[in-house]
Design an enzyme around this catalytic site. Structure first.
Site, short mmCIF file in Angstrom:
data_model
loop_
_atom_site.label_atom_id
_atom_site.label_comp_id
_atom_site.label_asym_id
_atom_site.label_seq_id
_atom_site.Cartn_x
_atom_site.Cartn_y
_atom_site.Cartn_z
N ASP A 142 0.88 -1.17 -0.11
CA ASP A 142 -0.11 -0.05 -0.03
C ASP A 142 0.83 1.11 -0.07
O ASP A 142 1.95 1.32 -0.16
CB ASP A 142 -1.00 -0.16 1.08
CG ASP A 142 -0.36 0.27 2.66
OD1 ASP A 142 0.90 0.49 2.67
OD2 ASP A 142 -1.21 0.23 3.42
N CYS A 192 2.82 -3.65 3.96
CA CYS A 192 1.92 -2.29 4.31
C CYS A 192 2.52 -1.67 5.71
O CYS A 192 3.88 -1.91 5.95
CB CYS A 192 0.37 -2.80 4.54
SG CYS A 192 0.35 -3.83 6.13
N GLY A 193 2.14 -0.83 6.28
CA GLY A 193 2.78 -0.17 7.56
C GLY A 193 2.99 -1.40 8.52
O GLY A 193 4.34 -0.99 8.87
N THR A 194 2.27 -2.04 8.80
CA THR A 194 2.77 -3.24 9.65
C THR A 194 2.79 -4.63 9.30
O THR A 194 3.56 -5.40 10.00
CB THR A 194 1.57 -3.22 10.69
OG1 THR A 194 0.36 -3.67 10.24
CG2 THR A 194 1.37 -1.95 11.80
N GLY A 195 2.33 -4.57 8.02
CA GLY A 195 2.44 -6.02 7.42
C GLY A 195 1.18 -6.85 7.97
O GLY A 195 0.91 -8.10 7.17
N HIS A 243 8.14 -24.72 8.05
CA HIS A 243 7.40 -25.66 8.76
C HIS A 243 5.80 -25.42 8.27
O HIS A 243 4.94 -26.20 8.14
CB HIS A 243 7.17 -25.17 10.19
CG HIS A 243 8.31 -25.78 10.95
ND1 HIS A 243 8.55 -25.76 12.29
CD2 HIS A 243 9.53 -26.36 10.38
CE1 HIS A 243 9.46 -26.36 12.65
NE2 HIS A 243 10.29 -26.74 11.55
N ARG A 303 5.76 -34.14 8.91
CA ARG A 303 4.62 -34.12 9.99
C ARG A 303 4.13 -32.47 9.70
O ARG A 303 2.98 -31.78 10.10
CB ARG A 303 5.25 -34.14 11.40
CG ARG A 303 6.30 -32.92 11.72
CD ARG A 303 6.96 -33.27 13.16
NE ARG A 303 7.53 -32.08 13.77
CZ ARG A 303 8.95 -32.05 13.29
NH1 ARG A 303 9.61 -32.85 12.55
NH2 ARG A 303 9.53 -31.08 13.83
C1 RB5 Z 1 -2.09 2.64 6.32
O1 RB5 Z 1 -1.99 3.78 7.25
C2 RB5 Z 1 -1.90 1.46 7.41
O2 RB5 Z 1 -3.00 1.03 8.09
C3 RB5 Z 1 -1.58 0.16 6.52
O3 RB5 Z 1 -0.57 0.33 6.02
C4 RB5 Z 1 -1.36 -1.13 7.51
O4 RB5 Z 1 -0.31 -0.93 8.43
C5 RB5 Z 1 -2.46 -1.90 7.98
O5 RB5 Z 1 -2.45 -3.08 8.58
#
Ligand code: RB5
Length: 150
Positions: A8, A65-68, A98, A132
């Protein structure tokens, strides 16, 4: 191996850096965007890369994205996709060995580009171990199948 990249607006710079990094290593890389200056909601790109894997257009994906978190949640809604958010290389290797993850996700506001490269190296340098672990991944697929029936 063909690798698709999606992100994003929060992660365009990291996406460009990581795409160049893997391309330099000889991977065939496909850019599903976003492009610089473009505002794109993360589910759109999570879905695009996940569906490209399902169509066989690419083998694996890198989602940012910002956090993934958001982009991996979206990708994981597509049956057959196992997207793992990782912030360090050990989990990235385990996701491949795994969990047979077919997408690695990272947060551009969480990891720096050098750490992100080591995470990619760990993920793409590892192979699914089967045995497994295959039984457990099959149980994940069973959950998908149960809820795809409605
Ligand atoms: C966008 O500001 C942010 O919400 C997006 O990149 C992401 O971190 C969402 O999970």
């Amino acid at each position: 191996m063909k690798v698709g990249f999606g992100c994003d607006h929060a992660a365009v710079e990291l996406k460009d850096q990581l795409l160049a990094y893997l391309a330099e290593k000889g991977y065939e890389c496909v850019d599903y965007g976003a492009a610089a200056g473009e505002k794109v909601d993360y589910p759109v790109k999570g879905q695009a890369v996940a569906e490209a894997i399902c169509r066989g257009e690419i083998d694996k994906g890198v989602l940012l994205c910002g956090t993934g978190i958001g982009i991996s949640l979206a990708a994981n809604k597509v049956p057959g996709i196992r997207a793992a958010v990782c912030s360090e290389p050990y989990s990235a290797r385990m996701a491949a060995e795994h969990n047979n993850a077919n997408i690695i996700a990272m947060g551009a506001r969480v990891v720096g580009s050098e750490l992100a490269k080591t995470i990619l190296d760990a993920f793409f340098g590892a192979e699914f171990l089967g045995g497994r672990h295959a039984d457990r991944v099959a149980l994940i697929t069973k959950i998908e199948e149960k809820y795809s029936k409605s």
